[in-house]
Design an enzyme around this catalytic site. Structure first.
Site, PDB file in Angstrom:
ATOM      1  N   ARG A  46      53.901  85.604  39.260  1.00 48.00           N
ATOM      2  CA  ARG A  46      54.451  84.917  40.351  1.00 48.00           C
ATOM      3  C   ARG A  46      55.352  85.515  41.129  1.00 48.00           C
ATOM      4  O   ARG A  46      55.491  85.347  42.289  1.00 48.00           O
ATOM      5  CB  ARG A  46      54.932  83.753  39.527  1.00 48.00           C
ATOM      6  CG  ARG A  46      53.866  82.828  38.972  1.00 48.00           C
ATOM      7  CD  ARG A  46      54.147  81.391  38.542  1.00 48.00           C
ATOM      8  NE  ARG A  46      53.085  80.884  37.864  1.00 48.00           N
ATOM      9  CZ  ARG A  46      53.094  79.537  37.433  1.00 48.00           C
ATOM     10  NH1 ARG A  46      54.204  78.721  37.955  1.00 48.00           N
ATOM     11  NH2 ARG A  46      52.045  78.982  36.993  1.00 48.00           N
ATOM     12  N   ASP A 153      60.506  65.587  41.544  1.00 51.00           N
ATOM     13  CA  ASP A 153      60.166  66.897  40.931  1.00 51.00           C
ATOM     14  C   ASP A 153      61.237  67.809  41.566  1.00 51.00           C
ATOM     15  O   ASP A 153      61.969  67.711  42.499  1.00 51.00           O
ATOM     16  CB  ASP A 153      58.793  67.457  41.544  1.00 51.00           C
ATOM     17  CG  ASP A 153      57.971  68.362  40.583  1.00 51.00           C
ATOM     18  OD1 ASP A 153      57.144  68.018  39.818  1.00 51.00           O
ATOM     19  OD2 ASP A 153      58.259  69.571  41.013  1.00 51.00           O
TER      20      ASP A 153
END
Length: 287
Positions: A46, A153
């Site tokens: 990532r 979130d």
């Protein structure tokens, strides 16, 4: 010559033990998420994408960027690391329980108020599934009831997707046809292959960015809190503290829904397990 350059590039992008330890500590300090050695390849993949976007030639240089006092990369770093895997009506037994048991009880009590929170909502599928379930039960009284869903979130990128309510058509393949027709508008032309959640459903939900380990701005209580497959990334102490905080926002009789891999709520004395990963608050905890 090209071969030497390729080897040099690989060497520059190797992730040292020191760099990995720093990144793990930074994630833990910022989010409470615990990254183990088993997550090393995930972190590498990532952040490799992120360094390419920034045209940074080493993880060492990337760590230096994160250490800057005026660091603006932190949001992108957290977005890259946090895992966001979800689907519509995932762990369907939760929605069945609300539709068949709990929501009809609230409706019969005629309190005319309902509050639900999707904590760790990712790209929004959980929150929209919750809103669809609410509509199934409360459709006849929606105009006279005060009903709201909060969805939060940490990751700002997934929240943007959630707010837009636009998904690939294959994301709703397993949803019953009646739900597709009622709540999703298919795209056409350049939007073919996409669907958009209809406005009547989206207006029930407020999407907000929130770090679960920071201060919570919410003041009122929630009848139902979903926190599924989020706490597995925290250590046991953090899990316990989070459950305590969730329960402080639940009235007696309110429900906490956890993920299938999360057993931490079972040991909480003021929660009663009344279904698979379904916990009801029995009484207020003693502070």
């Amino acid at each position: 010559m090209g071969r030497v350059l390729n080897l040099e590039r690989i060497e520059q992008h190797s992730l040292s033990d020191q760099e990995f330890a720093y990144l793990c500590q930074l994630v833990h300090d910022s989010t409470g998420i615990v990254l183990t050695e088993q997550k090393r390849q995930m972190v590498y993949r990532r952040l490799m994408r992120r360094t390419r976007e920034l045209k940074i030639t080493s993880f060492s240089e990337y760590c230096k960027l994160l250490k800057k006092a005026d660091n603006e990369e932190m949001v992108n770093f957290i977005n890259a690391i946090t895992t966001n895997l979800t689907s519509f009506f995932r762990e369907e037994h939760h929605f069945d329980f609300l539709r068949e048991s709990y929501f009809p009880k609230i409706l019969s009590d005629n309190s005319k108020r309902l509050r639900c929170w999707s904590a760790g909502c990712s790209t929004g599928e959980e929150a929209y599934s919750l809103a669809i379930t609410i509509n199934d039960v409360f459709s006849s009284v929606m105009s006279s009831w005060d009903i709201k869903v909060l969805a939060t979130d940490l990751d700002t990128q997934v929240l943007e997707t959630a707010c837009n309510g636009i998904y690939a058509e294959n994301r709703i393949e397993e949803i019953p046809e009646s739900i597709k027709l009622k709540w999703f508008k298919p795209g056409s032309g350049e939007n073919e292959g996409l669907v958009k959640v209809k406005k009547d459903l989206r207006r029930l939900i407020s999407f907000k960015q929130l770090n679960l380990l920071s201060l919570w701005p919410m003041r009122g209580q929630f009848d139902v809190i979903f926190c599924r497959n989020v706490m597995i990334y925290f250590d046991r102490d953090t899990q316990k503290k989070l459950i305590d905080r969730f329960c402080d926002l639940l009235p007696s009789g309110g429900f906490l829904m956890t993920g299938h891999s999360e057993s931490c709520a079972k040991a909480v004395p003021y929660l009663h397990q009344c279904g698979r990963t379904i916990f009801q608050k029995k009484h207020d905890r003693v502070l």
